[in-house]
Enzyme design. Structure first.
Site, PDB file in Angstrom:
ATOM      1  CE  LYS A 186      -3.423  -2.666   0.202  1.00 27.46           C
ATOM      2  NZ  LYS A 186      -4.308  -3.093  -0.967  1.00 27.46           N
ATOM      3  CE  LYS A 232      -5.521   1.762   4.974  1.00 26.09           C
ATOM      4  NZ  LYS A 232      -6.133   2.791   3.607  1.00 26.09           N
ATOM      5  CG  HIS A 282     -15.215   2.287   1.073  1.00 30.47           C
ATOM      6  ND1 HIS A 282     -14.720   1.694   1.719  1.00 30.47           N
ATOM      7  CD2 HIS A 282     -15.150   2.027  -0.424  1.00 30.47           C
ATOM      8  CE1 HIS A 282     -14.004   1.059   1.262  1.00 30.47           C
ATOM      9  NE2 HIS A 282     -14.199   1.602  -0.341  1.00 30.47           N
ATOM     10  CD  GLU A 349     -12.080  -0.790  -1.634  1.00 29.60           C
ATOM     11  OE1 GLU A 349     -11.933  -0.408  -0.717  1.00 29.60           O
ATOM     12  OE2 GLU A 349     -12.377  -2.046  -1.488  1.00 29.60           O
ATOM     13  NE  ARG A 371      -9.554  -8.498  -2.484  1.00 29.55           N
ATOM     14  CZ  ARG A 371     -10.779  -8.586  -1.767  1.00 29.55           C
ATOM     15  NH1 ARG A 371     -12.246  -8.588  -2.886  1.00 29.55           N
ATOM     16  NH2 ARG A 371     -10.681  -7.636  -1.065  1.00 29.55           N
TER      17      ARG A 371
END
Length: 653
Positions: A186, A232, A282, A349, A371
């Site tokens: 990330k 995260k 989101h 996202e 995916r």
């Protein structure tokens, strides 16, 4: 670069070689050009992407054969059905504990994977076989498969499995290993987004490293970063390895849990820090790329209804989104995918602060899931397409323009949403009433809906497994886009009412509360809707003190013990963590309900435990809790149910 020229020749044959090299060479040159103008901190990352995306990925076009499904449950059944529709045979894999699962009988053939520990058990526990790269590749070769579909979860974001499949001459139904690797880290993904001009939230970068909460605190002071922040996991995704920290005193515990969860889920305990974006929606964009450089977005989904970063309800398309915001989201998604020579399906996202119909609302890139997603269903219903069959076609060399019988994928301006679609994730919950057991006593799906279930189908007498993800089914409802969104909500409430699942406890009642809430109806929900509104903690007052002796601490779910933080004789306070349990790679803290001492601890790290199994006992002073409201009632019912189940287990023993 870094590849022997004989490898693609041996795997794909000389006819594919020239086209393959010309295509990947063009993509790599594109990335090389980006690297020349990239900020210095991003150049090595882009160099790595360029090297890894010059790869052998395309199989012989429209190759037939068998598909190894490297997953279980609902998604494995979904892929099996897609294989049958494509004229392909499917091969299921299963852990010994999972031999009776519906996905095993739902495939053309099946293979047990993982080391046998005897007694119907797998070495390393019931999840370990699904994380065994060598076992999965070996099963695919033994079963004479030509493709491997990873589904979602488990190894679906594993660059190692994708690379192992390619090395074994198996077509990977997903993006190439280099793309998975680029987005799997990330921190690197954030750096790439910055280089491409994709908006991101403020946070740490590739040069920052943290080993403890104290390191994070020092970095925040040095960079003048205020609380709250989000810790995260640097690798993986799916809401795992994430903790919100609102004060410095919370850093050490949150960092330890975040790093531990990340190590368990992804084999990488690195953690980065990001601004916590509050009051946001989101949204995510579905993309699909073929192996010829063609890519499209398939609009967006709203996934704001979530609890602890785990989605509960999703719909497509987003309601009232303005053209400017949609353009920002979709163009950013396509730019990110093209930068790593993406192929197959993926999701990008974002968090969006502000109203969706306001062009000035701010979007922040979160991550790419390389995916198929759990919620791909709502995109399929909204756009009238079959994404899983498209995945299989693209993996066999089809162009997007050749997928017309599966819906409209090409050209981009032809892609549109013709229907509203909404999905409710129907999951098992711990028992709260005497009638809640482990076996289904009745089961009936609502008419006129799409239900993607982990049963094939479920039926009375079946026992849903508590060893894996609690998802029983995905209830999907759609309505004409010309009708108001409220008509979809009304239709879904009717479907929830008509969905009969007897004998076990599910979240169907919660779904009805969600769908009927005014904030859903007026589209004002954010990612904190469930935790701060539906589950809002009521003001708490301590009631009278009660002496308790050897009060059990029950496990909230089946799973594995990650940590034991207290030992017999240790002092403990109400709310203090005693044991940490991991279920499907999500860690849950089991906390004391007394001020007193720990009498006994019955488990150690690595132990597998069942739901409601006693992990420890405590003695001391407990307090009556004075609070009201539906959330409080729900919590009290849940605790009472766990304690009743624990008592029942003790009596049986």
């Amino acid at each position: 670069p870094g590849r022997c020229s004989e490898q693609p020749l041996a795997i794909f044959g000389s006819r594919r070689l020239a086209g393959l090299h010309s295509r990947t060479g063009r993509r790599s040159l594109c990335i090389q050009r980006r690297r020349k103008t990239a900020p210095k901190g991003c150049q090595n990352m882009l160099k790595s992407v360029a090297r890894r995306t010059t790869r052998t990925h395309a199989p012989a076009r429209y190759a037939s054969g068998r598909v190894l499904i490297a997953n279980r449950g609902e998604i494995a059944l979904r892929v099996s059905r897609a294989c049958a529709a494509e004229g392909l045979e499917s091969v299921a894999v299963y852990a010994r504990e999972d031999a009776a699962s519906a996905h095993v009988s739902g495939a053309t053939a099946s293979r047990a994977i993982g080391a046998d520990a005897g007694g119907g058990q797998s070495e390393g526990g019931p999840i370990a076989p699904y994380l065994d790269v060598d076992a999965i590749v070996g099963a695919a070769r033994d079963a004479d498969c030509s493709l491997v579909h990873p589904g979602y979860g488990f190894l679906s974001e594993s660059a190692a499995l994708a690379a192992a499949c390619e090395a074994a001459g198996l077509s990977w139904v997903g993006p190439p290993a280099g793309a998975i690797e680029a987005f799997g880290d990330k921190v690197r993904a954030r750096a790439l987004a910055t280089e491409l001009g994709v908006p991101i939230a403020a946070g740490s970068g590739p040069g920052d490293s943290f080993k403890s909460g104290a390191d994070v605190a020092a970095w925040m002071k040095r960079e003048n970063v205020p609380f709250p922040v989000m810790l995260k996991a640097a690798s993986g995704g799916g809401g795992r390895g994430m903790r919100v920290v609102r004060a410095e005193g919370e850093l050490d515990g949150a960092f330890a849990r975040c790093a531990s969860e990340a190590a368990t889920a992804f084999g990488d305990d690195r953690v980065f820090v990001e601004e916590f974006v509050e009051g946001a929606k989101h949204l995510e964009v579905q993309v699909l790329f073929d192996q010829h450089g063609n890519g499209v977005h398939l609009l967006e989904r709203d996934c704001s209804v979530q609890r602890r970063n785990q989605k509960v309800v999703e719909w497509a398309p987003a309601r009232g989104i303005c053209p400017e915001l949609r353009e920002t989201l979709t163009s950013s998604s396509l730019d990110l995918a093209r930068a790593v020579d993406y192929a197959n399906a993926g999701t990008v996202e974002f968090l969006v602060r502000g109203a969706l119909d306001d062009p000035s609302s701010k979007a922040s890139f979160v991550e790419v899931n390389p995916r198929i997603q759990v919620e791909h269903t709502v995109t399929e219903l909204a756009c009238g397409i079959d994404l899983v069959r498209a995945q299989l076609r693209v993996a066999r060399g089809a162009k997007l323009s050749e997928l017309g019988d599966l819906g409209t994928f090409w050209p981009q301006n032809a892609v549109k949403a013709e229907r509203w679609a909404l999905q409710c994730r129907v999951s098992l919950l711990p028992p709260t009433k005497p009638e809640h057991g482990s076996d289904l006593t009745s089961y009936s799906e609502p008419a006129g809906t799409r239900v993607d279930a982990a049963g094939n189908p479920w039926a009375p007498g079946m026992t849903p497994s508590t060893l894996y993800d609690p998802l029983m089914a995905k209830l999907c409802v759609d309505a004409s886009i010309d009708q108001p969104f409220q008509s979809l909500l009304d239709k879904t409430v009717e479907a929830v009412d008509a969905y009969d699942i007897g004998g076990v406890h599910t979240n169907l009642e919660e779904h009805k509360r969600i769908l009927e809430h005014p904030m859903i109806q007026n589209d004002s929900v954010t990612t904190k809707f469930l935790e701060e509104v539906l589950d809002a903690p009521e003001p708490v007052q301590r009631g009278k003190a009660i002496d308790v002796t050897e009060k059990p601490l029950p496990s909230p779910s089946a799973g594995a013990v990650v940590a034991v933080l207290k030992q017999p004789g240790d002092a403990v306070e109400v709310g203090e963590c005693v044991v940490v349990v991991s279920a499907m790679k999500l860690e849950m803290e089991v906390k004391s309900a007394v001020d007193g001492i720990v009498d006994a601890v019955f488990v150690k790290p690595g132990d597998q435990v069942q739901q409601a199994e006693a992990l420890a006992t405590t003695s001391g002073i407990s307090y009556e809790v004075l609070r009201t409201g539906p959330a409080a009632v729900q919590r009290l019912e849940r605790r009472a149910g766990l304690e009743d189940k624990l008592a029942g287990n003790a009596n049986a023993a």
